[in-house]
Write a protein that holds these residues in place. Structure first.
Motif, PDB file in Angstrom:
ATOM      1  N   THR A 218     -11.282  -5.802  -4.194  1.00  7.10           N
ATOM      2  CA  THR A 218     -11.948  -6.442  -5.321  1.00  7.10           C
ATOM      3  C   THR A 218     -11.241  -7.756  -5.652  1.00  7.10           C
ATOM      4  OG1 THR A 218     -12.468  -4.276  -6.190  1.00  7.10           O
ATOM      5  CG2 THR A 218     -12.656  -6.118  -7.713  1.00  7.10           C
TER       6      THR A 218
ATOM      7  N   THR B  11      -8.945   2.379   7.063  1.00  8.49           N
ATOM      8  CA  THR B  11      -9.410   2.240   5.685  1.00  8.49           C
ATOM      9  C   THR B  11      -9.869   0.813   5.403  1.00  8.49           C
ATOM     10  OG1 THR B  11      -7.737   3.869   5.107  1.00  8.49           O
ATOM     11  CG2 THR B  11      -8.775   2.698   3.300  1.00  8.49           C
TER      12      THR B  11
ATOM     13  N   ARG C 203     -13.269  -0.084   7.146  1.00 11.13           N
ATOM     14  CA  ARG C 203     -14.382   0.596   6.515  1.00 11.13           C
ATOM     15  C   ARG C 203     -14.720  -0.030   5.166  1.00 11.13           C
ATOM     16  NH1 ARG C 203     -15.598   6.915   5.848  1.00 11.13           N
ATOM     17  NH2 ARG C 203     -17.476   6.619   4.651  1.00 11.13           N
TER      18      ARG C 203
ATOM     19  N   LEU D  66       0.841  -1.194   0.000  1.00  6.87           N
ATOM     20  CA  LEU D  66       0.000   0.000   0.000  1.00  6.87           C
ATOM     21  C   LEU D  66       0.878   1.246   0.000  1.00  6.87           C
ATOM     22  CD1 LEU D  66      -2.251  -1.137   2.965  1.00  6.87           C
ATOM     23  CD2 LEU D  66      -2.665  -1.509   0.565  1.00  6.87           C
ATOM     24  N   PRO D  67       0.453   2.281  -0.741  1.00  2.00           N
ATOM     25  CA  PRO D  67       1.216   3.537  -0.693  1.00  2.00           C
ATOM     26  C   PRO D  67       1.036   4.211   0.663  1.00  2.00           C
ATOM     27  CG  PRO D  67      -0.782   3.823  -1.979  1.00  2.00           C
ATOM     28  CD  PRO D  67      -0.712   2.380  -1.611  1.00  2.00           C
TER      29      PRO D  67
ATOM     30  N   LEU E 296      -2.293   6.246   1.652  1.00  2.00           N
ATOM     31  CA  LEU E 296      -3.395   5.408   1.215  1.00  2.00           C
ATOM     32  C   LEU E 296      -4.735   5.945   1.717  1.00  2.00           C
ATOM     33  CD1 LEU E 296      -4.401   2.217   0.703  1.00  2.00           C
ATOM     34  CD2 LEU E 296      -4.362   2.362   3.167  1.00  2.00           C
ATOM     35  N   SER E 297      -5.723   6.041   0.837  1.00  2.00           N
ATOM     36  CA  SER E 297      -7.052   6.323   1.347  1.00  2.00           C
ATOM     37  C   SER E 297      -8.082   5.447   0.662  1.00  2.00           C
ATOM     38  CB  SER E 297      -7.401   7.800   1.165  1.00  2.00           C
ATOM     39  OG  SER E 297      -7.385   8.126  -0.188  1.00  2.00           O
ATOM     40  N   ASP E 298      -7.656   4.585  -0.234  1.00  2.00           N
ATOM     41  CA  ASP E 298      -8.606   3.787  -0.993  1.00  2.00           C
ATOM     42  C   ASP E 298      -8.005   2.402  -1.256  1.00  2.00           C
ATOM     43  OD1 ASP E 298     -10.655   2.921  -2.519  1.00  2.00           O
ATOM     44  OD2 ASP E 298     -10.179   4.130  -4.274  1.00  2.00           O
ATOM     45  N   MET E 299      -8.676   1.372  -0.740  1.00  2.00           N
ATOM     46  CA  MET E 299      -8.175   0.010  -0.920  1.00  2.00           C
ATOM     47  C   MET E 299      -9.057  -0.804  -1.848  1.00  2.00           C
ATOM     48  SD  MET E 299      -6.878  -1.291   2.801  1.00  2.00           S
ATOM     49  CE  MET E 299      -6.762  -2.991   2.279  1.00  2.00           C
ATOM     50  N   THR E 300      -9.996  -0.138  -2.529  1.00  2.00           N
ATOM     51  CA  THR E 300     -10.971  -0.887  -3.329  1.00  2.00           C
ATOM     52  C   THR E 300     -10.317  -1.877  -4.272  1.00  2.00           C
ATOM     53  OG1 THR E 300     -11.310   1.361  -4.066  1.00  2.00           O
ATOM     54  CG2 THR E 300     -13.255   0.054  -3.732  1.00  2.00           C
ATOM     55  N   ALA E 301      -9.238  -1.451  -4.924  1.00  2.00           N
ATOM     56  CA  ALA E 301      -8.632  -2.325  -5.933  1.00  2.00           C
ATOM     57  C   ALA E 301      -8.192  -3.644  -5.304  1.00  2.00           C
ATOM     58  CB  ALA E 301      -7.453  -1.617  -6.589  1.00  2.00           C
ATOM     59  N   ILE E 302      -7.562  -3.561  -4.124  1.00  2.00           N
ATOM     60  CA  ILE E 302      -7.105  -4.787  -3.463  1.00  2.00           C
ATOM     61  C   ILE E 302      -8.292  -5.643  -3.044  1.00  2.00           C
ATOM     62  CG2 ILE E 302      -6.019  -5.682  -1.374  1.00  2.00           C
ATOM     63  CD1 ILE E 302      -4.091  -3.448  -1.485  1.00  2.00           C
TER      64      ILE E 302
END
Lengths: 409, 304
Positions: free
Chosen positions: A226, A247, A250, A214-215, A218-224
Motif C-alpha cells: 500500500t 508472497t 502474488r 519483513l518478519p 511473513l504471509s502478508d505484505m499488504t501494508a508495505i
C-alpha cells in the motif's frame, strides 16, 4: 516428497555407481561431512544443495575420481539434518568431527547455519568449503578455514541499482531522481542484500522512500505494498527467501502495484513463473548462476551441459530451471577435487587448506578465486528478467543475452 | 522516528488509506476470530489451552490445497476441510487429549505443545517447506483514488464464508441439544454429569468441532494468503491474544477482538513497519491485561 523419493533412488543409483567404480579402479574414499537442512524452513533449498553435492560426486567418480599422486579417490558425504536450526547445526558439526572423524566439511544451507557451524570447524582447524552462505559477516571474522564459492550477499541486488540508474539516464532523468523502495526479511542474508542496495543507491544520491524489514513468518505484505503504491518508487527491491518472493509476486499482482523495476531474490526457488505465471512477468531476479552463461570446465562441460545432465539425473527438476543453489553446491565439491589434486595429499589438512586458499580455477559455475578472507572475488552476480515465462539474462550488460524490458509491463 | 512521522503523514495525506487498512484488517481479523472462537470453546468447555490451534489451521489449509491439486474446486475445499479436520480432531482427542484432560494445566499445555511440533514437522515432511497457495483466478475490484482499496473476490468470499461458519456455530450452540450440553458442561462439568450428560462425548465433540472450525479457516486462508508448515504459530499467538483479551464464553467479544486486532495490526504495520505487526497484537494483550488487573484491584478494595 517427490524430491525425497528422487533423492533416495538417486542415492541408491549413486551408491551402485560408486561401488562399480571402486571395484574397477580400487579408488579410495575421501569422507566429507555436511549438516544440511532437510527439514524445517530451509528444507527446499537444503535438498537443492544436497542434490548439487551428490551430482558433483557422481560426475567426479565418472571422470575417474580425485587423483592424488598415483592413487584415485572418490568422495563420500556424511549428511545430518540440522532442522534449519543454528544450534542443531553446531552440535552436528561437533558430532561429524569428533565422532565420525570427518576431516573436511561441506557447508550447510543459509548464512545463518554457516555462521553457526564456522566457529566449530575453525576450532578444530577443519577446512569447510561452503556454497550457500553468502552473508558478508561470515568473512570479517578472520576465519582461516572457511571458503565460499558464491558471490557475497551485498552484491545480490546491487546491480539492480546500477540498472535503475542506467535507465534513468536513458529516459533523460538523473540517477539521483530515482526513488527506491526496499523490503527485506530480518535475517543476516537479506540485511546484507539491503546494505548493498542502500550503499549503492546512496552512492548515486537516490532517495530511499520505503525501507521495511519483513518478519520471518511473513504471509502478508499488504501494508508495505500500500505504501509502495502511495509513494510510487522507481525501483522495488524484495528479499525474503522463497516465501518472500512468493508472497511478493502474488500480492503485487493482487494489489495492482505498478513499479517500473522490481528486483528480488529466490525467484527460482519459489518457482514464481510456475506458480504465478503472468504475475511474474518483468520481474528481475538475481542469480549466482544461469545455464546460459558461457562458463566451462572439464568435469561438467558448459553451464548448459550441467543444466541438462542435472535434469536427467533429477527428473523432478525437468520442467523448471535448475536452481543455482544446486550448481554452486556442485562447484564446492569441484573446489575440493582441485585442491586435493594440487595438495597431493588427503591426510595433511594444512596442506589441503593452503591448496584451497590458492584456488584459481574456471568452473561451469564461474571463475573461483578466494581472497584472504575466503570469499570468491572472481565471479560477478547476474540479473535475469522474466520475459514470456523465460529467465533471460539482462545484466550485467557484458553477459546479457537479452534486452531489459523497461518499464515493467 | 522520521519514518514513523512520514508514515502517519501518508495516512493524513491520503485519508482513504485508513479505510483500506481497516478493510484489510477486518478481512484478516475475521479469520483470526474463527481460530480464536475454536480456542475459546475448547478452553471454556475442557479447560485445555490448545497450543496446536494454529497448526490445525495450517493443516486445514493443506487439506484444501491437496484437494485443489487433485482437481477439486477450491471453494469445496472449505466444507471438505471442515469434515476431514473434524475427523482428525476426533482422533487426536481420543488418542491424546482424553488422557490429559483431567490432569493439571501443565500436562495439557505440554501435550498440545508437543502436538503442535509434531503436526508442523509431519506437514513439513509431507508437503515440504515451500509456501503454498491456491490461486482462484478471480477478479480484484478496485475502488477509490489510485485504486487504493482493492477487494479481491477471493477475500470477500472468504470473509462471507467465515461469517456463515460463525453464524452456523452460534446457532448450533444456542439451539441444538448438543450445543446445550456443551454449554452446560462448560458451566459445571460435574453438575452436567450428574444430570446425565455424557461429558466424555461432549469433550470429544467440542475438540473435533474446534479442529473443524480451524480447518475451514485454514481452507479459506490458503485461497487468500499463503501457508507454510511452520506458519501455525502466528495463528496460535493471535488466537491466544484474542481469547485472553475478550474473555471466555464471550462470543461477540471474541469476534470484536478478532476484527479489532486485525485492524490494529494493519495500522501498526503501516506506521511502525511490517516487522512490528505481531508485536502490536502482543502489546494490545499487555494493555488489556493491565487494564483488567487495575479494575480487579479496584474491585477488591471495594469488597474490603
Amino acid at each position: 516428497m517427490t524430491l525425497r523419493i528422487g533423492l533416495m533412488s538417486f542415492t541408491a543409483a549413486a551408491a551402485l555407481a560408486l561401488a562399480g567404480a571402486a571395484a574397477a579402479e580400487e579408488c579410495g574414499t575421501i569422507t566429507l561431512g555436511a549438516a544440511i537442512s532437510l527439514t524445517g524452513k530451509y528444507a527446499t533449498n537444503g535438498y537443492h544443495t544436497q542434490n548439487g553435492y551428490e551430482f558433483a560426486i557422481r560426475k567426479i567418480a565418472e571422470a575417474g575420481g580425485v587423483k592424488v599422486g598415483d592413487k584415485c579417490y572418490n568422495f563420500k558425504v556424511i549428511y545430518y539434518d540440522d532442522e534449519s536450526k543454528g544450534d542443531r547445526g553446531a552440535t552436528l558439526a561437533e558430532r561429524l568431527i569428533n565422532q565420525d572423524g570427518v576431516q573436511y566439511m561441506l557447508g550447510p544451507y543459509s548464512s545463518g547455519l554457516t555462521a553457526a557451524i564456522a566457529p566449530v570447524t575453525e576450532k578444530y582447524k577443519i577446512p569447510m568449503v561452503e556454497a550457500e552462505g553468502a552473508s558478508r559477516s561470515l568473512f570479517n571474522k578472520g576465519y582461516r578455514y572457511l571458503f565460499a564459492v558464491l558471490s557475497t550477499s551485498e552484491q545480490y541486488l546491487a546491480s539492480a541499482v546500477d540498472l535503475a540508474a542506467l535507465m534513468a539516464e536513458k529516459s533523460g532523468k538523473s540517477p539521483s531522481d530515482v526513488k527506491v523502495a526496499v523490503a527485506v526479511e530480518n535475517d543476516p542474508f537479506s540485511l546484507d542484500v539491503r546494505a548493498g542496495v542502500i550503499e549503492d543507491a546512496e552512492g548515486y544520491g537516490m532517495q530511499i522512500v520505503v525501507d521495511e524489514k519483513l518478519p520471518r513468518d511473513l504471509s502478508d505484505m499488504t501494508a508495505i505494498l500500500t505504501k509502495v503504491k502511495l509513494v510510487r518508487p522507481d525501483l522495488l527491491v524484495v528479499s525474503g527467501h522463497s516465501k518472500g518472493a512468493a508472497t511478493a509476486v502474488r500480492q503485487i499482482a493482487e494489489q495492482g502495484v505498478s513499479v517500473p523495476m522490481i528486483a528480488m531474490t529466490h525467484c527460482e526457488a519459489a518457482d514464481i513463473v510456475g506458480n504465478f505465471g503472468e504475475a511474474a512477468e518483468g520481474i528481475l531476479c538475481s542469480t549466482q548462476w544461469a545455464e546460459t552463461l558461457k562458463y566451462e570446465d572439464p568435469i561438467f562441460g558448459s553451464a548448459a551441459n550441467y543444466n541438462e545432465e542435472f535434469k536427467a539425473a533429477f527428473p523432478e527438476y525437468a520442467d523448471r530451471a535448475v536452481p543455482y543453489q544446486a550448481a554452486q553446491a556442485s562447484a564446492a565439491v569441484l573446489v575440493y577435487k582441485d585442491a586435493f589434486e594440487r595438495a597431493g595429499t588427503v591426510d595433511d589438512r594444512e596442506a589441503v587448506r593452503d591448496a584451497i586458499a590458492a584456488t584459481d580455477m574456471m568452473t561451469f559455475y564461474g571463475p573461483i578465486k578466494f581472497d584472504e578472507t575466503g570469499k570468491n572475488i572472481a565471479k560477478p552476480m547476474v540479473l535475469r528478467q522474466i520475459q514470456n515465462g523465460q529467465y533471460n539474462v539482462v545484466a550485467p550488460p557484458e553477459f546479457a543475452s537479452h534486452e531489459l524490458i523497461w518499464p515493467r509491463p | 522516528m522520521d519514518n514513523i512521522w512520514f508514515n502517519i503523514g501518508l495516512l493524513l495525506e491520503y485519508p482513504i488509506v485508513n479505510l483500506k487498512i481497516i478493510i484489510d484488517g477486518v478481512m484478516i481479523g475475521a479469520l483470526f476470530a474463527l481460530a480464536a472462537y475454536g480456542l475459546a470453546l475448547v478452553w471454556g468447555v475442557m479447560n485445555v489451552k490448545n497450543l496446536a490451534q494454529g497448526d490445525f489451521v495450517i493443516a486445514g489449509g493443506y487439506v484444501s490445497w491437496t484437494l485443489a491439486q487433485m482437481g477439486v474446486y477450491p471453494l469445496l475445499g472449505v466444507p471438505l476441510a471442515f469434515v476431514i479436520m473434524w475427523g482428525l480432531g476426533w482422533v487426536i482427542y481420543k488418542t491424546v487429549i482424553t488422557r490429559v484432560i483431567e490432569r493439571d494445566l501443565f500436562t495439557s499445555l505440554l501435550a498440545t505443545f508437543g502436538l503442535a511440533i509434531m503436526m508442523a514437522q509431519i506437514m513439513n515432511l509431507i508437503f515440504g517447506s515451500d509456501t503454498q497457495s491456491v490461486d482462484m483466478h478471480w477478479p480484484t475490484w478496485r475502488l477509490g483514488e489510485l485504486g487504493i482499496i482493492e477487494l479481491p473476490a477471493a477475500k470477500v468470499v472468504g470473509v462471507v464464508m467465515a461469517a456463515i461458519l460463525a453464524i452456523g456455530v452460534v446457532l448450533f450452540m444456542k439451539k441444538s441439544r448438543m450445543g446445550q450440553a456443551i454449554r452446560a458442561t462448560a458451566q459445571d462439568s460435574r453438575a452436567a454429569r450428574v444430570l446425565g450428560i455424557d461429558t466424555e462425548k461432549v469433550y470429544a465433540f467440542t475438540f473435533a468441532l474446534n479442529a473443524a472450525i480451524c480447518g475451514a479457516a485454514g481452507a479459506i486462508i490458503v485461497m487468500i494468503w499463503v501457508i507454510q508448515p511452520f506458519y501455525g504459530i502466528t495463528y496460535s499467538v493471535r488466537a491466544f491474544v484474542i481469547v485472553t483479551a475478550a474473555g471466555l464464553g464471550n462470543l461477540p467479544g471474541v469476534i470484536a477482538a478478532g476484527l479489532g486486532i486485525g485492524a490494529a495490526e494493519q495500522y501498526g504495520a503501516h506506521i511502525f513497519g511490517i516487522g512490528y505487526q505481531q508485536a502490536i497484537a502482543v502489546v494490545l494483550l499487555l494493555v488489556v491485561l493491565f487494564y483488567r488487573l487495575m479494575r480487579q484491584r479496584r474491585l477488591r478494595q471495594v469488597l474490603q
